[in-house]
Enzyme design. Structure first.
Site, PDB file in Angstrom:
ATOM      1  N   ASN A   8      25.357 -51.153  28.127  1.00  0.00           N
ATOM      2  CA  ASN A   8      24.433 -50.083  28.497  1.00  0.00           C
ATOM      3  C   ASN A   8      24.404 -49.126  27.311  1.00  0.00           C
ATOM      4  OD1 ASN A   8      23.043 -47.963  29.588  1.00  0.00           O
ATOM      5  ND2 ASN A   8      24.347 -47.731  31.391  1.00  0.00           N
ATOM      6  N   ARG A  92      21.413 -53.523  30.036  1.00  0.00           N
ATOM      7  CA  ARG A  92      20.625 -52.649  30.901  1.00  0.00           C
ATOM      8  C   ARG A  92      19.452 -52.119  30.078  1.00  0.00           C
ATOM      9  NH1 ARG A  92      21.434 -46.619  32.579  1.00  0.00           N
ATOM     10  NH2 ARG A  92      19.937 -46.515  34.266  1.00  0.00           N
ATOM     11  N   HIS A 181      16.847 -47.042  38.961  1.00  0.00           N
ATOM     12  CA  HIS A 181      18.053 -47.418  39.732  1.00  0.00           C
ATOM     13  C   HIS A 181      17.806 -48.725  40.500  1.00  0.00           C
ATOM     14  CE1 HIS A 181      19.506 -42.942  40.201  1.00  0.00           C
ATOM     15  NE2 HIS A 181      20.049 -43.501  39.140  1.00  0.00           N
ATOM     16  N   ARG A 242      18.891 -32.672  37.415  1.00  0.00           N
ATOM     17  CA  ARG A 242      17.426 -32.839  37.415  1.00  0.00           C
ATOM     18  C   ARG A 242      16.828 -32.205  38.662  1.00  0.00           C
ATOM     19  NH1 ARG A 242      17.379 -39.231  36.445  1.00  0.00           N
ATOM     20  NH2 ARG A 242      19.551 -39.053  35.814  1.00  0.00           N
ATOM     21  N   GLU A 385      26.560 -51.249  39.248  1.00  0.00           N
ATOM     22  CA  GLU A 385      25.405 -51.743  38.486  1.00  0.00           C
ATOM     23  C   GLU A 385      25.827 -52.738  37.415  1.00  0.00           C
ATOM     24  OE1 GLU A 385      24.229 -47.548  38.400  1.00  0.00           O
ATOM     25  OE2 GLU A 385      22.169 -48.249  38.264  1.00  0.00           O
TER      26      GLU A 385
END
Ligand code: AMP
Length: 401
Positions: A8, A92, A181, A242, A385
């Site tokens: 990632n 990813r 996601h 966020r 993930e």
């Protein structure tokens, strides 16, 4: 034993894991590593293997130096690519646009296609490409697979995917809801049918991925029909830093009357807003400590967060008509019993009843937290993930021989 290497790659960091694709979501990976401060004089590489942490500090000029040094460290520790069998490298990739829905074997053409999507994810896709290019150079004989954060949501129904803005402008600028996601939502949604003992094609469910980033999805008969993140990962739920959904007019107001540039507003909404923007902290452990100390802003931040979350749950219940399961996952969803209880409080009328004791039990295992007579089953299922990417990359590599 064979493994997958999962990468990632961010703009100044690379996270990686070497994972047994057959392990459980709650298992520690065989190896996990973090390269930080790439391009800075005080770079740092941290590797965890067999319960021990190994760290080194050195200037890391670029992603190539970071990954090469990491692989050399792993080989010294006896767990590197020359010592263990790695059958696939999973990358990813944040944005697959309308091009990619399923994992893709990476070749030069695929890299160029991911590059073409940079305008949609200007911060993420370039860093993802850096990681891909470097890893292909270092490990040229292993299949590399791109797994897209947007992939699971590519075929959302048009009513959920389109924004009500001028169609020509939207088409020209590739504006639509992509969702993010996706790897986590798919991973969780994939486990729930077995917990209900029903085929996936008959299950209606809501998945709540509540981590530092947060998103919700509605899945009908096995297919996603809506999700809270939008064209970018800024939309939807209130998150750690966020804002989630806001009136778009706020942006014009800040530009015209607040004296802020577009970049400043971008930074405000992505990094200085959400729970942190109201309470000053983004970690829910700090937030609860502050609430217990009667900090007004922490209490407000938590309530705004829960309000937005309940709004979306309500919207998805209507969109689905019948809901079989609601599942909490990610850092907050897996660990914060108060958030789970407050998100679904007072909904017995809709067939949703949380069992207090089950909800407060701490566990790393997938579990039910609803009462036995709750019509809607409520679960906590740990997401992973990296494991999901490892599984997808391994499966594709095996299929292609
Ligand atoms: P993630 O992005 O999924 O790694 O989630 C990270 C977030 O999970 C942190 O910022 C915390 O807000 C939250 N978190 C992690 N552990 C706990 C915990 N034990 N209790 C409450 N929140 C937690």
């Amino acid at each position: 034993m064979t493994y997958a290497l999962v990468i990632n790659s961010g703009s100044s960091s690379i996270k990686f894991q070497i994972v047994d694709p057959n392990s459980a979501a709650s298992d520690d990976p065989f190896v996990s590593g973090l390269v930080e401060q790439i391009g800075e004089p005080n770079g740092r590489i941290t590797i965890k293997h067999a319960g021990e942490k190994h760290a080194t500090q050195l200037p890391i000029a670029n992603h190539k130096v970071g990954l090469e040094t990491s692989m050399a460290m792993l080989n010294e520790l006896g767990c590197g690519p020359t010592q263990v069998e790695i059958t696939a490298v999973g990358h990813r990739v944040v944005h697959g646009g309308m091009v990619f829905s399923v994992p893709e074997l990476i070749n030069d053409q695929v890299v160029e296609m991911i590059r073409d999507l940079i305008p949609l994810a200007p911060l993420h896709n370039p860093a993802n490409i850096d990681g891909i290019e470097v890893a292909r150079e270092i490990l040229p004989n292993i299949p590399h697979v791109a797994v897209f954060d947007t992939g699971f949501f590519r075929d959302l129904p048009p009513a959920a995917a389109l924004y009500a803005i001028n169609a020509e402008v939207a088409a020209k600028n590739q504006i639509r809801r992509y969702g993010f996601h996706g790897t986590s939502h798919e991973f969780i949604a994939g486990q729930v049918p077995a917990m209900l003992d029903r085929p996936a094609s008959t299950v209606n469910q809501i998945v709540l991925h509540l981590g530092n980033g947060a998103s919700a999805s509605a899945i009908k008969n096995g297919h996603p029909i809506d999700t809270s993140m939008g064209m970018t990962p800024l939309a939807g739920l209130v998150m750690g830093t966020r804002s989630g959904d806001i009136d778009p007019g706020i942006i014009f107001h800040l530009a015209r009357n607040g004296g802020m540039s577009i970049d400043e507003i971008d930074n405000l909404l992505n990094r200085q807003s959400g729970v942190k923007g109201i309470a000053g902290v983004n970690d829910f452990r700090d937030l609860h400590r502050m609430i217990s100390e009667e900090n007004e802003n922490a209490w407000l931040a938590y309530n705004v967060y829960i309000h937005q979350l309940r709004r979306l749950i309500g919207a998805y219940m209507i969109a689905l008509g019948r809901v079989d399961a609601i599942t909490f996952t990610a850092g907050v969803g897996e660990n914060d019993a108060a958030t789970r209880a407050d998100a679904l409080a007072g909904l017995a009328h809709y067939g949703i009843k949380i069992d207090k004791e089950r909800n407060e039990l701490r566990s790393g295992e997938p579990r039910q937290i609803s009462t036995d007579d709750s019509t809607v089953r409520v679960f906590v299922v740990p997401t992973n993930e990296e494991l999901a990417i490892a599984q997808k990359a391994t499966a594709l590599a095996a299929k292609l021989g």
